[in-house]
Write an enzyme that holds these catalytic residues in place. Structure first.
Site, mmCIF file in Angstrom:
data_model
loop_
_atom_site.group_PDB
_atom_site.id
_atom_site.type_symbol
_atom_site.label_atom_id
_atom_site.label_comp_id
_atom_site.label_asym_id
_atom_site.label_seq_id
_atom_site.Cartn_x
_atom_site.Cartn_y
_atom_site.Cartn_z
ATOM 1 N N HIS A 182 0.816 -1.216 0.000
ATOM 2 C CA HIS A 182 0.000 0.000 0.000
ATOM 3 C C HIS A 182 0.854 1.272 0.000
ATOM 4 O O HIS A 182 0.353 2.350 -0.315
ATOM 5 C CB HIS A 182 -0.990 -0.003 1.163
ATOM 6 C CG HIS A 182 -0.394 0.237 2.515
ATOM 7 N ND1 HIS A 182 -0.082 -0.781 3.388
ATOM 8 C CD2 HIS A 182 -0.061 1.392 3.158
ATOM 9 C CE1 HIS A 182 0.413 -0.273 4.503
ATOM 10 N NE2 HIS A 182 0.442 1.044 4.392
ATOM 11 N N ASP A 225 0.271 -7.692 1.281
ATOM 12 C CA ASP A 225 0.653 -6.293 1.477
ATOM 13 C C ASP A 225 2.176 -6.141 1.474
ATOM 14 O O ASP A 225 2.739 -5.387 2.252
ATOM 15 C CB ASP A 225 0.069 -5.722 2.760
ATOM 16 C CG ASP A 225 0.133 -4.187 2.794
ATOM 17 O OD1 ASP A 225 0.210 -3.572 1.719
ATOM 18 O OD2 ASP A 225 0.136 -3.615 3.902
ATOM 19 N N SER A 274 4.657 2.423 8.040
ATOM 20 C CA SER A 274 4.330 1.266 7.209
ATOM 21 C C SER A 274 5.528 0.859 6.357
ATOM 22 O O SER A 274 6.122 1.687 5.674
ATOM 23 C CB SER A 274 3.145 1.586 6.295
ATOM 24 O OG SER A 274 1.966 1.776 7.039
#
Length: 355
Positions: free
Chosen positions: A98, A128, A202
């Protein structure tokens, strides 16, 4: 001679104890020395994870995803930020899908001041995970320990670039492992931690107190559910991230096996009825009518106990075994049907969901 020596030592110790407790001034002096020594030990005790951060932090990079503007295709603007982890001297970086999903250009900034445009090697939406590669000499590589197994209660550190403030380290423990409840399809297992993970973290590193990579930070519970929560964050286990990376490097994408069944863990009562040797099996709830399992003759209520010689240990175990099977291969699946064991050969297909 030896007996005389031992007797002398014992008499000396006894005499010393008698003197200490018989003479108040002597007793006070001895206790004072002990208290002073203990006080100094406590004051000098300092718990620090500086060494772990020093080992791991240089390999955690800032990632900026840039996108062409709609009005002028010659201009790029930064659309998102995140973090990544250099896991190979060849320049391979693991980050989140993402983080780079909408990027036309990916810029990587190292902690030593170097900046490089990254090549997207491949990405996998389901896990992911995205794999990038940069060129460079003497690239820092995060310590890796394939034998480390995350355990609840292990101290961990989350390293990343939250809100583009610059590299930041937060501290916590592993709260749980094998968390799949926040995954939309229940196929993804996460490490849960109370180390703070915010926007920009992230793709960063979750490391243990040795500085070894434990997982790839991916989200907080608030980000995943829109609920106002604190102290609940998630990371993708390094072993899974590494497996995805190796598949992407080898094939340019993740090729997963698929047989087309859905099931659930059998309960403890059923386990006892089947016998201890069948603990860990799963009950088939549904069969994809167009999948390999249907063609092979699987039926609802079949209990799967072994796949390709591997004893299964619950639903997650079955998914992992099947996923790792190469499409086109035929495997033997042992099931219990109406109290009897059957061996059903099934030809594995490629899982094209999420493509």
């Amino acid at each position: 001679m030896f007996r005389y020596l031992i007797r002398s030592i014992i008499l000396g110790l006894v005499t010393s104890i008698v003197v200490i407790f018989a003479v108040p001034s002597t007793r006070q002096h001895v206790f004072s020395l002990l208290e002073h020594s203990e006080s100094n030990s406590i004051q000098s005790l300092q718990i620090t994870f500086n060494e772990a951060v020093r080992k791991a932090a240089p390999a955690v990079v800032n990632i900026y995803s840039r996108k062409y503007t709609e009005n002028d295709r010659r201009k790029l603007s930064t659309q998102g930020l995140g973090s990544g982890v250099i896991v190979s001297a060849k320049g391979y970086i693991i980050t989140n899908y993402h983080v780079i999903a909408q990027a036309d250009q990916i810029i990587v900034a190292l902690q030593d001041g170097r900046v490089a445009a990254a090549q997207l090697v491949g990405k996998d939406k389901r896990s992911d995970i995205a794999i990038l590669r940069i060129d460079g000499n003497n690239l820092p590589v995060i310590p890796l320990n394939p034998n480390y197994s995350p355990q609840v209660g292990d101290v961990v550190l989350a390293i990343g670039n939250p809100y583009n403030l610059g590299q930041t380290t937060t501290f916590g423990i592993i709260s749980a492992t094998g968390r799949s409840s926040i995954s939309a399809d229940g196929r993804q297992s996460f490490i849960q931690t109370d180390a703070a993970i915010n926007k920009g973290n992230s793709g960063g590193a979750l490391v243990n107190t040795q500085g070894e990579l434990v997982g790839i930070n991916t989200a907080s519970f608030q980000q995943a559910t829109d609920l106002e929560t604190y102290g609940i964050s998630f990371a993708i286990p390094y072993k899974l991230a590494n497996k995805i990376m190796q598949k992407i490097i080898a094939d340019g994408r993740v090729i997963r096996g698929y047989i087309g069944i859905d099931g659930q863990d059998i309960n403890s009562l059923t386990s006892r009825l089947l016998g201890n040797e069948h603990i860990g099996g799963i009950v088939v709830l549904g069969v994809d009518p167009n999948g390999p399992a249907a063609s092979a003759g699987f039926k609802p209520k079949d209990i799967i106990i072994r796949i390709d010689g591997h004893k299964v240990a619950g639903r997650q175990s079955v998914m992992e075994i099947v996923t790792d099977l190469r499409p086109g291969t035929t495997v033997k699946v042992v099931v219990i049907r109406n109290g009897k064991e059957l061996t059903i050969p099934v030809t594995v297909a490629e899982d094209k969901r999420d493509k």
